[in-house]
Design an enzyme around this catalytic site. Structure first.
Site, short mmCIF file in Angstrom:
data_model
loop_
_atom_site.label_atom_id
_atom_site.label_comp_id
_atom_site.label_asym_id
_atom_site.label_seq_id
_atom_site.Cartn_x
_atom_site.Cartn_y
_atom_site.Cartn_z
CB THR A 187 -0.74 -0.30 1.54
OG1 THR A 187 -1.88 -1.07 1.12
CG2 THR A 187 -1.67 0.89 1.54
NE ARG A 200 -8.32 -8.15 3.80
CZ ARG A 200 -7.09 -6.83 3.81
NH1 ARG A 200 -7.40 -6.08 3.23
NH2 ARG A 200 -6.59 -6.53 4.86
CB VAL A 201 -12.17 -3.77 3.59
CG1 VAL A 201 -12.26 -2.45 3.21
CG2 VAL A 201 -13.79 -3.93 1.82
N GLY A 202 -9.98 -4.32 4.05
CA GLY A 202 -8.51 -3.82 5.23
C GLY A 202 -8.71 -2.72 5.39
CG ASP A 203 -4.85 -1.10 7.14
OD1 ASP A 203 -4.64 -1.78 6.07
OD2 ASP A 203 -3.33 0.27 8.12
CB THR A 235 1.99 0.25 5.07
OG1 THR A 235 1.56 -0.87 3.88
CG2 THR A 235 2.96 0.79 5.47
N GLY A 236 0.43 -2.62 6.19
CA GLY A 236 0.80 -3.60 6.17
C GLY A 236 -0.11 -4.76 6.74
N GLY A 280 -4.14 -5.64 7.44
CA GLY A 280 -5.17 -4.75 7.73
C GLY A 280 -5.57 -4.47 8.74
N1 ASP Z 1 -2.56 -2.67 4.80
C1 ASP Z 1 -3.17 -3.34 3.57
C2 ASP Z 1 -4.42 -4.42 3.50
O1 ASP Z 1 -4.53 -4.92 4.71
C3 ASP Z 1 -2.45 -4.01 2.71
C4 ASP Z 1 -0.59 -3.37 3.05
O2 ASP Z 1 -0.75 -2.28 3.26
O3 ASP Z 1 0.29 -3.65 2.33
O4 ASP Z 1 -5.53 -4.11 2.86
#
Ligand code: ASP
Length: 294
Positions: free
Chosen positions: A156, A183-186, A206-207, A209
């Site tokens: 991200t 699916r929805v992340g952060d 990021t990471g 989520g």
């Molecule tokens: N945070 C993002 C998610 O979980 C993925 C990412 O940052 O790599 O959708």
């Protein structure tokens, strides 16, 4: 004084260079962030954002994006949008043209088309190849492309900007590769993936989520700064709290980053070294943050 931050080495560089060019051309801070993220979304070589990014388990790219204005806490977001890019531009339109914060899925796509966006196929030959590789050898493909330490090409793009006391935060992503459809992340969640408040500062994540969202990473970091912590202290406190309460945050890389009123910045992460682009003037520089000690 202006400061721009952009996450991850390869996509972050595309985003920050475009943002700098827009800044130098005289654009306002929100447009600078929007155009930086759009450039990364439209670059088909970047596998975790926009066109050509790694799809969900049905082989479809679903995009999430959000933008927030620290002046008045206005925000716009979209999630699980298929077949329209850049998602960050739709997010900004949600903020500008509706009374809502977020539009989701098919209805976000319909709104985008109403606003003049052109639907397009976001799959490229390369991400079809990678999807097929995942279908035939899921474990190997997971290791190579989903937050893998050895081949981490970045994920991200989260951008934070400060100009003369004003903050903007933005994020754009295709989320986790081969996620469950829907699916929805952060990243598009205000408070989780981004937060900006001119009274205090801005933060982003990021990471992994799910964990960043449960821990409300961005809001927590901004509130840490409100209590007087530096951006670095606020990020470390946030990440320590997430790790303590949510041990699953150690299963995959988690990152929080923050920018303070004086232009100071910080980041804290779990599993791996986190690269962050920073620009004030001249050339952008890449800073690397070591994982927090457990
Ligand atoms: N945070 C993002 C998610 O979980 C993925 C990412 O940052 O790599 O959708």
């Amino acid at each position: 004084m202006t400061t721009l931050l952009s996450t991850w080495e390869a996509p972050g560089e595309v985003a920050i260079r475009e943002a700098i060019a827009r800044y130098k051309a005289g654009h306002d801070l929100m447009t600078v962030i929007e155009e930086g993220l759009s450039a990364a979304e439209l670059d088909p070589s970047l596998v975790a954002i926009g066109l050509g990014s790694l799809p969900n388990s049905d082989g479809e790219v679903e995009l999430d994006a959000a933008i927030m204005d620290g002046r008045d806490l206005r925000a716009g977001a979209v999630c699980a949008v298929r077949g329209i890019c850049p998602a960050i531009k739709i997010a900004r339109k949600v903020m500008q043209k509706t009374k809502h914060v977020m539009l989701a899925g098919e209805q976000a796509r319909r709104f985008a088309i109403e606003q003049g966006f052109q639907p397009q196929n976001l799959m490229t030959a390369e991400n079809i190849r990678r999807y097929n590789e995942w279908r035939s050898r899921p474990e190997e493909a997971e290791k190579r492309y989903v937050h893998a330490v050895e081949e981490h090409h970045g994920d991200t793009v989260t951008m934070l900007g400060l100009q003369d006391g004003h903050f903007v935060a933005g994020s754009a992503t295709s989320g986790l590769a081969w996620k469950k459809p829907g699916r929805v992340g952060d990243s598009p969640i205000i408070g989780a993936g981004i937060y900006a408040d001119d009274e205090v500062g801005a933060a982003g994540a990021t990471g992994y989520g799910e964990e960043l969202w449960k821990g409300m990473a961005s809001f927590r970091a901004v509130e840490g700064m409100r209590r007087g912590l530096t951006p670095q202290e606020a990020c470390e406190e946030t990440m320590r709290q997430i790790v303590r309460r949510q041990p699953a945050s150690l299963d995959m890389m988690c990152v929080v980053l923050a920018l303070g009123k004086d232009g100071s910045f910080g980041a804290a992460c779990t599993n791996d070294v986190f690269p962050l682009w920073v620009w004030r003037d001249g050339e952008p520089t890449l800073h690397r943050f070591e994982p927090i000690a457990r």
